[in-house]
Motif scaffolding. Structure first.
Motif, PDB file in Angstrom:
ATOM      1  N   PRO A 127       0.743  -1.093   0.173  1.00  0.00           N
ATOM      2  CA  PRO A 127      -0.078  -0.182   0.043  1.00  0.00           C
ATOM      3  C   PRO A 127       0.736   1.193  -0.008  1.00  0.00           C
ATOM      4  CG  PRO A 127      -0.836  -1.404   1.474  1.00  0.00           C
ATOM      5  CD  PRO A 127       0.672  -2.054   1.197  1.00  0.00           C
ATOM      6  N   GLY A 128       0.185   2.363  -0.632  1.00  0.00           N
ATOM      7  CA  GLY A 128       0.958   3.678  -0.533  1.00  0.00           C
ATOM      8  C   GLY A 128       1.118   4.212   0.941  1.00  0.00           C
ATOM      9  N   ASP A 129       2.085   5.024   1.069  1.00  0.00           N
ATOM     10  CA  ASP A 129       2.321   5.736   2.153  1.00  0.00           C
ATOM     11  C   ASP A 129       1.151   6.746   2.568  1.00  0.00           C
ATOM     12  OD1 ASP A 129       4.857   4.149   2.708  1.00  0.00           O
ATOM     13  OD2 ASP A 129       5.901   5.745   1.751  1.00  0.00           O
ATOM     14  N   LEU A 130       0.694   7.407   1.483  1.00  0.00           N
ATOM     15  CA  LEU A 130      -0.291   8.329   1.808  1.00  0.00           C
ATOM     16  C   LEU A 130      -1.818   7.666   1.800  1.00  0.00           C
ATOM     17  CD1 LEU A 130       0.218  11.318  -0.456  1.00  0.00           C
ATOM     18  CD2 LEU A 130       0.260  11.316   2.010  1.00  0.00           C
ATOM     19  N   THR A 131      -1.886   6.595   1.077  1.00  0.00           N
ATOM     20  CA  THR A 131      -3.165   6.002   0.841  1.00  0.00           C
ATOM     21  C   THR A 131      -3.605   5.109   2.125  1.00  0.00           C
ATOM     22  OG1 THR A 131      -2.369   4.129  -0.474  1.00  0.00           O
ATOM     23  CG2 THR A 131      -3.191   5.965  -1.592  1.00  0.00           C
ATOM     24  N   PHE A 132      -2.536   4.493   2.560  1.00  0.00           N
ATOM     25  CA  PHE A 132      -2.772   3.453   3.880  1.00  0.00           C
ATOM     26  C   PHE A 132      -3.505   4.064   5.045  1.00  0.00           C
ATOM     27  CE2 PHE A 132      -1.512   0.794   7.414  1.00  0.00           C
ATOM     28  CZ  PHE A 132      -2.309  -0.118   7.032  1.00  0.00           C
ATOM     29  N   PRO A 133      -2.999   5.145   5.506  1.00  0.00           N
ATOM     30  CA  PRO A 133      -3.610   5.582   6.580  1.00  0.00           C
ATOM     31  C   PRO A 133      -5.173   6.148   6.530  1.00  0.00           C
ATOM     32  CG  PRO A 133      -1.400   6.704   6.467  1.00  0.00           C
ATOM     33  CD  PRO A 133      -1.731   6.079   5.319  1.00  0.00           C
ATOM     34  N   ILE A 134      -5.231   6.531   5.245  1.00  0.00           N
ATOM     35  CA  ILE A 134      -6.561   6.846   5.086  1.00  0.00           C
ATOM     36  C   ILE A 134      -7.515   5.647   4.905  1.00  0.00           C
ATOM     37  CG2 ILE A 134      -8.142   7.633   3.086  1.00  0.00           C
ATOM     38  CD1 ILE A 134      -5.798   9.293   2.258  1.00  0.00           C
ATOM     39  N   ASN A 135      -6.949   4.426   4.232  1.00  0.00           N
ATOM     40  CA  ASN A 135      -7.656   3.123   4.396  1.00  0.00           C
ATOM     41  C   ASN A 135      -7.958   2.606   5.603  1.00  0.00           C
ATOM     42  OD1 ASN A 135      -8.405   3.541   1.374  1.00  0.00           O
ATOM     43  ND2 ASN A 135      -6.277   2.709   0.769  1.00  0.00           N
ATOM     44  N   ARG A 136      -6.781   2.704   6.428  1.00  0.00           N
ATOM     45  CA  ARG A 136      -6.828   2.082   7.739  1.00  0.00           C
ATOM     46  C   ARG A 136      -7.826   2.702   8.506  1.00  0.00           C
ATOM     47  NH1 ARG A 136      -1.634   2.443  11.071  1.00  0.00           N
ATOM     48  NH2 ARG A 136      -1.994   4.607  10.927  1.00  0.00           N
ATOM     49  N   GLN A 137      -8.232   4.137   8.208  1.00  0.00           N
ATOM     50  CA  GLN A 137      -9.068   4.808   9.136  1.00  0.00           C
ATOM     51  C   GLN A 137     -10.709   4.401   8.529  1.00  0.00           C
ATOM     52  OE1 GLN A 137      -8.474   9.001   9.595  1.00  0.00           O
ATOM     53  NE2 GLN A 137     -10.746   9.414   9.375  1.00  0.00           N
ATOM     54  N   ASN A 138     -10.973   4.272   7.150  1.00  0.00           N
ATOM     55  CA  ASN A 138     -12.105   4.400   6.618  1.00  0.00           C
ATOM     56  C   ASN A 138     -12.527   2.861   6.223  1.00  0.00           C
ATOM     57  OD1 ASN A 138     -12.294   7.163   6.847  1.00  0.00           O
ATOM     58  ND2 ASN A 138     -11.900   7.422   4.410  1.00  0.00           N
TER      59      ASN A 138
END
Length: 328
Positions: free
Chosen positions: A247-258
């Motif tokens: 996963p991407g460094d920017l995309t993963f935190p968003i996906n982990r949250q949502n």
């Protein structure tokens, strides 16, 4: 937009939607009574396989490139892609009159290579299993000064892809539909992170599921671990559009949250989903674009009696390959 300190939000996606106004093919939600009966659910499909350049990728590429400064336009664009991002970047670059070099894996489907070249981009090949695309791209960035437009780990790319979620949520509201679940293909996570931001802003109770090929389920395993996990090497899949290392460094935190979670599907299940899309929706959907539909049959999420949406993310597949895949 500050690309270093990006807190993704619905405002970024709404701004992207304004930039994209008049540039997109409308992809209204589709429904099949026979598939509803088969899965005992109400299923709405977002047919991005009908989008400009044959996939959702045009959205993010156009949103990013439309914000180039005059100096960036002069320098030109370099991008790496198995084909769909390549076409989105090449098409957008042509619209703005910018030179583009696309670094593509040597095993990319010929239709994607031909389409990318048809938009005027230069194609440079690399071996996805033995060479690093970043190493191949480096001389274009460092020596020629070209601007890298990455496939997913970029705030403007995420915001552009998020316009899909905005359209799904707004059309659902317009039609009086309450969505229980949304199934989205996931590679590096640009599409699903953007979609999740938009859908959660409009419909917080809706669950978002990321879908990946077996052995390339880095997002699913990362969500379970709570931190980024990479795929093991040595595996193959027909889903060329969504084969990423992690996963991407920017995309993963968003996906982990949502996200509610991740689902992995087999190539056999993907072939079946491609057949279902062709038979019931009359759509040509490429393997990577079909994984969301394949997830419905996996049983990992109980959709009986539910109302769900499935993103069909692309349709760029050689017709000879398509006929063989749906026949097997």
């Amino acid at each position: 937009m500050d690309h270093q300190n990006f807190a993704a939000g619905i405002a970024d996606i709404e701004a992207a939607a304004k930039r994209l106004s008049g540039q997109l093919v409308p992809t209204r939600l589709m429904e099949s009574e026979s598939l509803n009966d088969r899965y005992n659910a109400r299923i709405f499909f977002k047919p991005e396989c009908l989008q400009r350049t044959g996939s959702f990728k045009f959205r993010g590429a156009y949103n990013r490139i439309s914000q180039f400064t005059p100096e960036e336009k002069e320098r030109g664009i370099v991008a790496f892609s198995s084909g769909n991002h390549a076409q989105g970047v090449a098409s957008s670059a042509r619209i703005f009159g910018i030179k583009a070099v696309i670094i593509m894996p040597s095993d990319a489907p010929q239709v994607k290579v031909d389409n990318t070249r048809s938009y005027g981009a230069e194609v440079v090949f690399f071996d996805r299993y033995t060479e690093s695309r970043d190493v191949i791209a480096a001389p274009f960035i460092e020596e020629r000064g070209m601007v890298l437009v990455p496939p997913y780990d970029d705030p403007s790319i995420i915001a552009g892809q998020g316009t899909i979620g905005l359209e799904i949520a707004d059309e659902a509201k317009e039609r009086g539909i309450t969505l229980d679940d949304v199934f989205v293909p996931s590679g590096g996570g640009g599409l699903i992170s953007g979609v999740s931001i938009a859908v959660k802003a409009r419909s917080p109770q809706t669950r978002i599921w990321g879908v990946e090929p077996e052995n390339f389920d880095d997002l699913r395993r990362s969500l379970v671990a709570g931190e980024i996990r990479s795929n093991e090497t040595g595996y193959r899949s027909i889903c060329d559009a969504i084969l990423t290392a992690q996963p991407g460094d920017l995309t993963f935190p968003i996906n982990r949250q949502n996200l509610a979670g991740g689902i992995a599907v087999s190539d056999i299940a993907v072939r079946k989903a491609m057949r279902e899309a062709a038979s019931h929706l009359k759509l040509v959907v490429e393997p990577g674009g079909s994984v969301g539909l394949a997830a419905l049959a996996s049983g990992e999420v109980d959709i009986k009696g539910k109302t769900v949406a499935v993103v069909l993310s692309g349709g760029n597949v050689d017709l000879d390959s398509f006929s063989k895949l749906i026949a097997s």
